[in-house]
Design a protein around this motif. Structure first.
Motif, PDB file in Angstrom:
ATOM      1  N   THR A 161       1.770  12.461   2.138  1.00  8.61           N
ATOM      2  CA  THR A 161       2.004  13.883   2.411  1.00  8.61           C
ATOM      3  C   THR A 161       1.122  14.632   1.411  1.00  8.61           C
ATOM      4  O   THR A 161       0.383  13.994   0.651  1.00  8.61           O
ATOM      5  CB  THR A 161       3.475  14.274   2.164  1.00  8.61           C
ATOM      6  OG1 THR A 161       3.749  14.109   0.762  1.00  8.61           O
ATOM      7  CG2 THR A 161       4.435  13.416   2.970  1.00  8.61           C
ATOM      8  N   ASP A 162       1.230  15.947   1.358  1.00  9.49           N
ATOM      9  CA  ASP A 162       0.377  16.642   0.368  1.00  9.49           C
ATOM     10  C   ASP A 162       0.915  16.491  -1.055  1.00  9.49           C
ATOM     11  O   ASP A 162       0.283  16.937  -1.999  1.00  9.49           O
ATOM     12  CB  ASP A 162       0.137  18.114   0.761  1.00  9.49           C
ATOM     13  CG  ASP A 162       1.439  18.872   0.954  1.00  9.49           C
ATOM     14  OD1 ASP A 162       2.513  18.306   0.655  1.00  9.49           O
ATOM     15  OD2 ASP A 162       1.378  20.025   1.412  1.00  9.49           O
ATOM     16  N   GLN A 163       2.061  15.844  -1.213  1.00  8.32           N
ATOM     17  CA  GLN A 163       2.606  15.605  -2.552  1.00  8.32           C
ATOM     18  C   GLN A 163       2.802  14.122  -2.868  1.00  8.32           C
ATOM     19  O   GLN A 163       3.354  13.786  -3.919  1.00  8.32           O
ATOM     20  CB  GLN A 163       3.951  16.323  -2.721  1.00  8.32           C
ATOM     21  CG  GLN A 163       3.864  17.844  -2.662  1.00  8.32           C
ATOM     22  CD  GLN A 163       2.949  18.415  -3.734  1.00  8.32           C
ATOM     23  OE1 GLN A 163       2.923  17.917  -4.866  1.00  8.32           O
ATOM     24  NE2 GLN A 163       2.175  19.439  -3.388  1.00  8.32           N
ATOM     25  N   GLN A 164       2.399  13.260  -1.962  1.00  8.28           N
ATOM     26  CA  GLN A 164       2.627  11.818  -2.172  1.00  8.28           C
ATOM     27  C   GLN A 164       1.378  11.035  -1.791  1.00  8.28           C
ATOM     28  O   GLN A 164       0.796  11.275  -0.726  1.00  8.28           O
ATOM     29  CB  GLN A 164       3.781  11.329  -1.299  1.00  8.28           C
ATOM     30  CG  GLN A 164       5.119  11.981  -1.595  1.00  8.28           C
ATOM     31  CD  GLN A 164       6.194  11.535  -0.619  1.00  8.28           C
ATOM     32  OE1 GLN A 164       5.976  11.511   0.593  1.00  8.28           O
ATOM     33  NE2 GLN A 164       7.352  11.166  -1.152  1.00  8.28           N
ATOM     34  N   THR A 165       0.997  10.098  -2.657  1.00  5.82           N
ATOM     35  CA  THR A 165      -0.223   9.318  -2.432  1.00  5.82           C
ATOM     36  C   THR A 165       0.057   7.859  -2.763  1.00  5.82           C
ATOM     37  O   THR A 165       0.760   7.573  -3.728  1.00  5.82           O
ATOM     38  CB  THR A 165      -1.346   9.836  -3.365  1.00  5.82           C
ATOM     39  OG1 THR A 165      -1.479  11.250  -3.185  1.00  5.82           O
ATOM     40  CG2 THR A 165      -2.678   9.161  -3.082  1.00  5.82           C
ATOM     41  N   VAL A 166      -0.493   6.950  -1.967  1.00  5.90           N
ATOM     42  CA  VAL A 166      -0.397   5.536  -2.319  1.00  5.90           C
ATOM     43  C   VAL A 166      -1.775   5.052  -2.765  1.00  5.90           C
ATOM     44  O   VAL A 166      -2.780   5.342  -2.108  1.00  5.90           O
ATOM     45  CB  VAL A 166       0.094   4.665  -1.151  1.00  5.90           C
ATOM     46  CG1 VAL A 166       0.178   3.191  -1.572  1.00  5.90           C
ATOM     47  CG2 VAL A 166       1.451   5.132  -0.645  1.00  5.90           C
ATOM     48  N   ILE A 167      -1.806   4.352  -3.910  1.00 12.83           N
ATOM     49  CA  ILE A 167      -3.044   3.739  -4.391  1.00 12.83           C
ATOM     50  C   ILE A 167      -3.069   2.300  -3.882  1.00 12.83           C
ATOM     51  O   ILE A 167      -2.186   1.501  -4.203  1.00 12.83           O
ATOM     52  CB  ILE A 167      -3.103   3.727  -5.937  1.00 12.83           C
ATOM     53  CG1 ILE A 167      -2.913   5.139  -6.504  1.00 12.83           C
ATOM     54  CG2 ILE A 167      -4.420   3.113  -6.412  1.00 12.83           C
ATOM     55  CD1 ILE A 167      -2.761   5.161  -8.037  1.00 12.83           C
ATOM     56  N   HIS A 168      -4.078   1.974  -3.058  1.00 10.73           N
ATOM     57  CA  HIS A 168      -4.267   0.600  -2.601  1.00 10.73           C
ATOM     58  C   HIS A 168      -5.457   0.018  -3.353  1.00 10.73           C
ATOM     59  O   HIS A 168      -6.550   0.580  -3.293  1.00 10.73           O
ATOM     60  CB  HIS A 168      -4.558   0.564  -1.095  1.00 10.73           C
ATOM     61  CG  HIS A 168      -3.416   1.041  -0.250  1.00 10.73           C
ATOM     62  ND1 HIS A 168      -2.384   0.208   0.134  1.00 10.73           N
ATOM     63  CD2 HIS A 168      -3.133   2.258   0.280  1.00 10.73           C
ATOM     64  CE1 HIS A 168      -1.523   0.915   0.879  1.00 10.73           C
ATOM     65  NE2 HIS A 168      -1.954   2.147   0.977  1.00 10.73           N
ATOM     66  N   GLY A 169      -5.243  -1.080  -4.042  1.00  7.47           N
ATOM     67  CA  GLY A 169      -6.330  -1.723  -4.788  1.00  7.47           C
ATOM     68  C   GLY A 169      -6.735  -3.026  -4.124  1.00  7.47           C
ATOM     69  O   GLY A 169      -5.895  -3.757  -3.600  1.00  7.47           O
ATOM     70  N   LEU A 170      -8.044  -3.289  -4.111  1.00 11.63           N
ATOM     71  CA  LEU A 170      -8.544  -4.580  -3.621  1.00 11.63           C
ATOM     72  C   LEU A 170      -9.243  -5.274  -4.778  1.00 11.63           C
ATOM     73  O   LEU A 170     -10.238  -4.765  -5.304  1.00 11.63           O
ATOM     74  CB  LEU A 170      -9.548  -4.366  -2.485  1.00 11.63           C
ATOM     75  CG  LEU A 170      -8.999  -4.165  -1.084  1.00 11.63           C
ATOM     76  CD1 LEU A 170     -10.142  -3.882  -0.131  1.00 11.63           C
ATOM     77  CD2 LEU A 170      -8.224  -5.403  -0.632  1.00 11.63           C
ATOM     78  N   TRP A 171      -8.729  -6.434  -5.143  1.00 21.43           N
ATOM     79  CA  TRP A 171      -9.334  -7.203  -6.221  1.00 21.43           C
ATOM     80  C   TRP A 171     -10.486  -8.006  -5.637  1.00 21.43           C
ATOM     81  O   TRP A 171     -10.304  -8.744  -4.671  1.00 21.43           O
ATOM     82  CB  TRP A 171      -8.275  -8.135  -6.824  1.00 21.43           C
ATOM     83  CG  TRP A 171      -8.792  -8.893  -8.000  1.00 21.43           C
ATOM     84  CD1 TRP A 171      -9.276 -10.173  -8.013  1.00 21.43           C
ATOM     85  CD2 TRP A 171      -8.879  -8.425  -9.348  1.00 21.43           C
ATOM     86  NE1 TRP A 171      -9.661 -10.522  -9.263  1.00 21.43           N
ATOM     87  CE2 TRP A 171      -9.440  -9.465 -10.115  1.00 21.43           C
ATOM     88  CE3 TRP A 171      -8.554  -7.204  -9.976  1.00 21.43           C
ATOM     89  CZ2 TRP A 171      -9.679  -9.341 -11.491  1.00 21.43           C
ATOM     90  CZ3 TRP A 171      -8.784  -7.088 -11.342  1.00 21.43           C
ATOM     91  CH2 TRP A 171      -9.332  -8.144 -12.083  1.00 21.43           C
ATOM     92  N   ILE A 172     -11.679  -7.830  -6.196  1.00 19.09           N
ATOM     93  CA  ILE A 172     -12.828  -8.568  -5.680  1.00 19.09           C
ATOM     94  C   ILE A 172     -13.404  -9.504  -6.738  1.00 19.09           C
ATOM     95  O   ILE A 172     -14.411 -10.162  -6.515  1.00 19.09           O
ATOM     96  CB  ILE A 172     -13.929  -7.619  -5.140  1.00 19.09           C
ATOM     97  CG1 ILE A 172     -14.269  -6.554  -6.182  1.00 19.09           C
ATOM     98  CG2 ILE A 172     -13.482  -6.950  -3.850  1.00 19.09           C
ATOM     99  CD1 ILE A 172     -15.369  -5.611  -5.742  1.00 19.09           C
ATOM    100  N   GLY A 173     -12.734  -9.557  -7.904  1.00 19.28           N
ATOM    101  CA  GLY A 173     -13.183 -10.463  -8.959  1.00 19.28           C
ATOM    102  C   GLY A 173     -12.613 -11.856  -8.744  1.00 19.28           C
ATOM    103  O   GLY A 173     -12.041 -12.165  -7.700  1.00 19.28           O
ATOM    104  N   SER A 174     -12.769 -12.692  -9.763  1.00 15.65           N
ATOM    105  CA  SER A 174     -12.276 -14.059  -9.617  1.00 15.65           C
ATOM    106  C   SER A 174     -10.756 -14.065  -9.790  1.00 15.65           C
ATOM    107  O   SER A 174     -10.185 -13.225 -10.477  1.00 15.65           O
ATOM    108  CB  SER A 174     -12.942 -14.980 -10.640  1.00 15.65           C
ATOM    109  OG  SER A 174     -12.646 -14.502 -11.934  1.00 15.65           O
ATOM    110  N   VAL A 175     -10.132 -15.030  -9.110  1.00 13.02           N
ATOM    111  CA  VAL A 175      -8.669 -15.120  -9.111  1.00 13.02           C
ATOM    112  C   VAL A 175      -8.262 -16.495  -9.621  1.00 13.02           C
ATOM    113  O   VAL A 175      -8.674 -17.511  -9.061  1.00 13.02           O
ATOM    114  CB  VAL A 175      -8.102 -14.914  -7.688  1.00 13.02           C
ATOM    115  CG1 VAL A 175      -6.596 -15.071  -7.688  1.00 13.02           C
ATOM    116  CG2 VAL A 175      -8.504 -13.555  -7.142  1.00 13.02           C
ATOM    117  N   GLY A 176      -7.453 -16.535 -10.704  1.00 11.29           N
ATOM    118  CA  GLY A 176      -6.884 -17.805 -11.147  1.00 11.29           C
ATOM    119  C   GLY A 176      -5.524 -17.962 -10.497  1.00 11.29           C
ATOM    120  O   GLY A 176      -5.411 -18.426  -9.375  1.00 11.29           O
ATOM    121  N   ASP A 177      -4.486 -17.490 -11.202  1.00 11.21           N
ATOM    122  CA  ASP A 177      -3.126 -17.483 -10.659  1.00 11.21           C
ATOM    123  C   ASP A 177      -2.908 -16.136  -9.969  1.00 11.21           C
ATOM    124  O   ASP A 177      -2.827 -15.102 -10.643  1.00 11.21           O
ATOM    125  CB  ASP A 177      -2.143 -17.680 -11.826  1.00 11.21           C
ATOM    126  CG  ASP A 177      -0.686 -17.559 -11.398  1.00 11.21           C
ATOM    127  OD1 ASP A 177      -0.428 -17.163 -10.237  1.00 11.21           O
ATOM    128  OD2 ASP A 177       0.183 -17.855 -12.235  1.00 11.21           O
TER     129      ASP A 177
END
Lengths: 201, 154
Positions: A161-177
């Motif tokens: 909405t104009d007062q609510q935002t969701v931050i979606h992150g995409l990890w593109i680095g290396s992944v261990g656990d």
């Protein structure tokens, strides 16, 4: 930061079978559901019959059933296929849920409210780990000022909405656990959210 | 014989009715403003105490017994702050297992929190910002033996 006509609205893995996911985009509430063939639907969260939220309805696998009078709507088209109060009647073409464009990429579900939209941004590499979406009680313009991409993570913002935002992150680095990484990134995003919300207050 | 004294519309009584149904225990119900359970002469008051008692006496596998600090949380719901904590907890529980509040099984922790979560809209707390909490309430609805209470859609 990438903004276009397509916005991420959920992590693909969070669209559970037989579930109806409730979200929003630019003040428009959306009911998201995955059919039994794996296709994701994004519909206006409003039954065309009496306006009840479709997100309290039931995902039957190939149809969504409204909780109120049991009208059933087909995956893909949103066309009403059954009205329990009139079992012999073929529902009219007008009885149709409002369907938005919806696609999945990089492990995220993307929705465009407009018929025409630019392409979804491209990303380097071929392995992406979507982070837990972070819901922030603040407008998009404020969140935008605080969120910064890096070599390892790209962020996309969903204005709910104009007062609510969701931050979606995409990890593109290396992944261990992966779970340890998700926790660590979630902690960092939680701190960021708290800073943004204290500024918004 | 188990007798449950309570009212149909009480959230506290619903916690107990839901647990009795999930355990498939037969019981009689008597209308009363004060929630009370008489289990073959053992008399208990308060839904938390009743849930703990039933989990110990009637759940022989023990899988329902855990509750951690969730009974306290259940008493303070609905609240946006606690919903945030629950949503985060449940999201990670989904990454690492089936997504219950305490470990790999549904427990009385889940039952203690469920009614206030699904009735939150009538208390003015939207669940739209808490997608993991919404998936968890779907999982509870899908448990074999689940019974609804007025105001909670099945």
């Amino acid at each position: 930061m990438t903004l276009s006509g397509w916005f991420p609205v959920a992590r693909s893995a969070d669209l559970a079978p037989r579930h109806v996911f409730q979200t929003g985009l630019s003040g428009q509430e959306i009911a998201l559901w995955r059919d039994r063939d794996g296709r994701a639907n994004a519909w206006e969260n409003r039954c065309p019959h009496r306006g009840v939220r479709l997100s309290i309805g039931a995902n039957l696998g190939s149809e969504l059933r409204c909780q109120y009078h049991g009208w059933r709507f087909a995956s893909g088209t949103g066309q009403c296929v059954a009205i329990p109060a009139h079992p012999g009647q073929t529902p009219s073409e007008r009885h149709r849920a409002t369907v938005y464009r919806c696609t999945e990429r990089f492990g995220l579900v993307w929705v465009s409210l407009a018929d025409e939209a630019e392409d979804i941004p491209t990303l380097p590499g071929s392995i992406w780990l979507p982070l837990r979406g972070m819901f922030v009680e603040a407008p998009l313009v404020l969140v935008e000022r605080h969120v910064m991409d890096s070599d390892e993570v790209r962020f996309f913002l969903q204005p709910v909405t104009d007062q609510q935002t969701v931050i979606h992150g995409l990890w593109i680095g290396s992944v261990g656990d992966p779970v340890a990484l998700l926790r660590q990134q979630n902690d960092a995003l939680t701190q960021l959210r708290n800073r943004i919300e204290s500024e918004a207050a | 014989m188990i007798t449950l004294f309570g009212t149909e519309l009480s959230v506290d009584a619903y916690r107990v009715r839901l647990f009795l149904a999930l355990l498939a225990l037969p019981y009689r119900r008597q209308e009363s403003n004060i929630l009370r359970l008489d289990d073959d002469g053992t008399v208990l008051e308060g839904s938390d105490r009743i849930l703990i008692h039933l989990a110990h006496r009637h759940n022989l596998s023990g899988s329902w017994r855990l509750y951690g600090s969730w009974l306290d949380v259940g008493r303070d719901l609905p609240s946006r702050k606690l919903f945030r904590q629950m949503d985060e907890h449940l999201w990670f529980a989904e990454q690492e297992g089936p997504g219950w509040l305490c470990g790999g099984h549904p427990t009385i922790a889940d039952l203690a929190c469920f009614p206030a979560v699904v009735l939150s809209e009538s208390a003015g707390v939207s669940r739209l910002p808490f997608p993991a909490l919404r998936r968890w309430s779907d999982r509870i609805r899908q448990l074999p033996g689940f019974v609804a209470m007025p105001g909670i859609f099945v």
